[in-house]
Design a protein around this motif. Sequence first.
Motif, mmCIF file in Angstrom:
data_model
loop_
_atom_site.group_PDB
_atom_site.id
_atom_site.type_symbol
_atom_site.label_atom_id
_atom_site.label_comp_id
_atom_site.label_asym_id
_atom_site.label_seq_id
_atom_site.Cartn_x
_atom_site.Cartn_y
_atom_site.Cartn_z
ATOM 1 N N LEU A 158 -8.868 6.353 -9.994
ATOM 2 C CA LEU A 158 -7.635 6.200 -9.337
ATOM 3 C C LEU A 158 -7.331 4.550 -8.986
ATOM 4 O O LEU A 158 -6.013 4.460 -9.145
ATOM 5 C CB LEU A 158 -8.187 6.729 -7.780
ATOM 6 C CG LEU A 158 -7.038 6.921 -6.757
ATOM 7 C CD1 LEU A 158 -5.918 7.469 -7.550
ATOM 8 C CD2 LEU A 158 -7.258 7.409 -5.673
ATOM 9 N N ALA A 159 -8.190 3.773 -9.043
ATOM 10 C CA ALA A 159 -8.103 2.564 -8.884
ATOM 11 C C ALA A 159 -7.265 2.065 -10.373
ATOM 12 O O ALA A 159 -6.318 1.193 -10.063
ATOM 13 C CB ALA A 159 -9.143 1.612 -9.099
ATOM 14 N N ARG B 110 -3.592 3.245 -9.943
ATOM 15 C CA ARG B 110 -2.841 2.562 -9.174
ATOM 16 C C ARG B 110 -2.331 1.423 -9.625
ATOM 17 O O ARG B 110 -1.033 0.927 -9.757
ATOM 18 C CB ARG B 110 -3.658 2.416 -7.699
ATOM 19 C CG ARG B 110 -3.766 3.457 -7.012
ATOM 20 C CD ARG B 110 -4.612 2.838 -5.734
ATOM 21 N NE ARG B 110 -4.853 4.197 -4.786
ATOM 22 C CZ ARG B 110 -5.569 4.125 -3.678
ATOM 23 N NH1 ARG B 110 -6.559 3.228 -3.545
ATOM 24 N NH2 ARG B 110 -5.962 5.060 -2.874
ATOM 25 N N GLN B 111 -3.131 0.867 -10.645
ATOM 26 C CA GLN B 111 -2.837 -0.373 -11.483
ATOM 27 C C GLN B 111 -2.119 -0.379 -12.186
ATOM 28 O O GLN B 111 -0.914 -0.930 -12.708
ATOM 29 C CB GLN B 111 -4.003 -1.221 -11.758
ATOM 30 C CG GLN B 111 -3.804 -2.469 -12.360
ATOM 31 C CD GLN B 111 -3.027 -3.572 -11.776
ATOM 32 O OE1 GLN B 111 -3.335 -3.570 -10.508
ATOM 33 N NE2 GLN B 111 -2.092 -4.310 -12.305
ATOM 34 N N TYR C 178 2.223 9.188 -4.539
ATOM 35 C CA TYR C 178 2.548 8.211 -5.518
ATOM 36 C C TYR C 178 3.847 8.471 -6.048
ATOM 37 O O TYR C 178 4.636 7.552 -6.444
ATOM 38 C CB TYR C 178 1.320 8.030 -6.528
ATOM 39 C CG TYR C 178 0.117 7.819 -5.982
ATOM 40 C CD1 TYR C 178 -0.433 6.488 -5.419
ATOM 41 C CD2 TYR C 178 -0.918 8.781 -6.002
ATOM 42 C CE1 TYR C 178 -1.441 6.128 -5.044
ATOM 43 C CE2 TYR C 178 -1.897 8.431 -5.196
ATOM 44 C CZ TYR C 178 -2.364 7.207 -5.021
ATOM 45 O OH TYR C 178 -3.609 6.882 -4.257
ATOM 46 N N HIS D 221 6.350 7.053 -3.584
ATOM 47 C CA HIS D 221 6.266 5.684 -3.773
ATOM 48 C C HIS D 221 7.376 5.325 -4.853
ATOM 49 O O HIS D 221 8.118 4.276 -4.691
ATOM 50 C CB HIS D 221 5.028 5.212 -3.754
ATOM 51 C CG HIS D 221 5.033 3.750 -3.872
ATOM 52 N ND1 HIS D 221 5.302 2.736 -2.804
ATOM 53 C CD2 HIS D 221 4.640 2.820 -4.875
ATOM 54 C CE1 HIS D 221 5.088 1.453 -3.301
ATOM 55 N NE2 HIS D 221 4.853 1.850 -4.586
ATOM 56 N N CYS D 222 7.241 5.882 -6.022
ATOM 57 C CA CYS D 222 7.885 5.664 -7.232
ATOM 58 C C CYS D 222 9.397 5.706 -7.051
ATOM 59 O O CYS D 222 10.248 4.834 -7.446
ATOM 60 C CB CYS D 222 7.264 6.452 -8.433
ATOM 61 S SG CYS D 222 7.924 5.933 -9.832
ATOM 62 N N ASP E 81 0.755 -1.351 0.009
ATOM 63 C CA ASP E 81 0.083 0.040 0.026
ATOM 64 C C ASP E 81 0.985 1.280 -0.008
ATOM 65 O O ASP E 81 1.950 1.351 0.732
ATOM 66 C CB ASP E 81 -0.901 0.143 1.257
ATOM 67 C CG ASP E 81 -2.006 -1.028 1.112
ATOM 68 O OD1 ASP E 81 -2.341 -1.501 0.074
ATOM 69 O OD2 ASP E 81 -2.483 -1.444 2.140
ATOM 70 N N VAL E 82 0.604 2.099 -0.681
ATOM 71 C CA VAL E 82 1.282 3.690 -0.821
ATOM 72 C C VAL E 82 0.821 4.358 0.258
ATOM 73 O O VAL E 82 -0.576 4.562 0.887
ATOM 74 C CB VAL E 82 0.803 4.272 -2.154
ATOM 75 C CG1 VAL E 82 1.454 5.627 -2.092
ATOM 76 C CG2 VAL E 82 1.073 3.426 -3.288
ATOM 77 N N ARG F 100 1.514 0.519 -10.774
ATOM 78 C CA ARG F 100 2.121 -1.033 -10.367
ATOM 79 C C ARG F 100 2.499 -1.672 -11.730
ATOM 80 O O ARG F 100 3.889 -2.341 -11.459
ATOM 81 C CB ARG F 100 0.927 -1.856 -9.727
ATOM 82 C CG ARG F 100 1.426 -3.205 -9.316
ATOM 83 C CD ARG F 100 0.426 -4.141 -8.928
ATOM 84 N NE ARG F 100 0.672 -5.585 -8.610
ATOM 85 C CZ ARG F 100 0.683 -6.193 -9.391
ATOM 86 N NH1 ARG F 100 0.175 -6.297 -10.845
ATOM 87 N NH2 ARG F 100 1.008 -7.714 -9.337
ATOM 88 N N TYR G 113 -0.875 13.642 -6.415
ATOM 89 C CA TYR G 113 -0.006 12.628 -6.840
ATOM 90 C C TYR G 113 1.345 12.683 -6.216
ATOM 91 O O TYR G 113 1.865 11.652 -6.139
ATOM 92 C CB TYR G 113 0.436 13.015 -8.253
ATOM 93 C CG TYR G 113 1.483 12.198 -9.037
ATOM 94 C CD1 TYR G 113 1.522 10.983 -9.199
ATOM 95 C CD2 TYR G 113 2.529 12.839 -9.317
ATOM 96 C CE1 TYR G 113 2.439 10.194 -9.815
ATOM 97 C CE2 TYR G 113 3.759 12.129 -9.940
ATOM 98 C CZ TYR G 113 3.566 10.845 -10.040
ATOM 99 O OH TYR G 113 4.342 9.872 -10.742
ATOM 100 N N TYR H 216 -1.597 10.399 -14.195
ATOM 101 C CA TYR H 216 -2.326 10.767 -13.163
ATOM 102 C C TYR H 216 -3.356 12.104 -13.290
ATOM 103 O O TYR H 216 -4.521 11.780 -13.302
ATOM 104 C CB TYR H 216 -1.601 11.089 -11.831
ATOM 105 C CG TYR H 216 -2.587 11.419 -10.473
ATOM 106 C CD1 TYR H 216 -3.014 10.458 -9.736
ATOM 107 C CD2 TYR H 216 -2.920 12.710 -10.301
ATOM 108 C CE1 TYR H 216 -3.456 10.945 -8.583
ATOM 109 C CE2 TYR H 216 -3.347 13.178 -9.407
ATOM 110 C CZ TYR H 216 -3.831 12.195 -8.527
ATOM 111 O OH TYR H 216 -4.561 12.702 -7.336
#
Length: 248
Positions: free
Chosen positions: A216-217, A220-221, A120, A123-124, A97-98, A224, A117, A186
Amino acid sequence: MPDFSVRTMAKASTRAPVLGPAFIRLLARFGDADLPRTPPVLTERLAQWFDWNRAITLSRALDNRLPEAADGPGFDDAQEAECARLRRSLREAIDADVDLSAPRRKDASAAAVDPGYLPYRQHCLAMQRAMQAATGLLRGRLRDMLALQSPAKARLAEVDAVMEATLSPREQALLAVVPGLLGLHYQRLRDAALPESTGADAPDDTPATPAAGPWLARFRQDMRTALLAELEVRFHPIDGLLAALRTR
């Protein structure tokens, strides 16, 4: 509210498909870029990347007499299991999870980043640093083990060292654009999910950002998928070394 996926798919359908590796096609879609229909020939691109100094170093690695195999820890099932464990741990970190909390410190490059953003992006960047550090150490360790097996494999390890020194800076520069392309993706998905009334005639209480939902889902995918594709790119030379180490 119109279906954001219909609008974005309609826009994408007007563009010619991009040829090349899956990772490049994915980034081209995120950046809404039109890349050449014919990928550049690998040998021609390599010729542009090798300056005369690197070319001489590579020539020496290929043409000099075979180096003597050194002493040190050899490659075995335990070493291969450790490689698989490292790869698995990086995949699990990508899937984690982010953390959506605001970063404690903001670097100067984050000043213009969309606040939504920003987590995210963090995280990236964290995953890219982790992948670079882990795969760099692993590649060097496998190369040392390869040099122990035979003089011919010691030469292969020497060539890989030259290739890494030559190509890694370019690879890092190219991968550094991934967070920015994901940021554009995004924004595009978010904007497509906004109500049609958003704009000059929109009421004052119209939200500037749509609620979390399918857009948003999907983002996120997609993020990933991009990070997993980058992980595979970073493991390409490692997979080559592993294949050579398994050959007796």
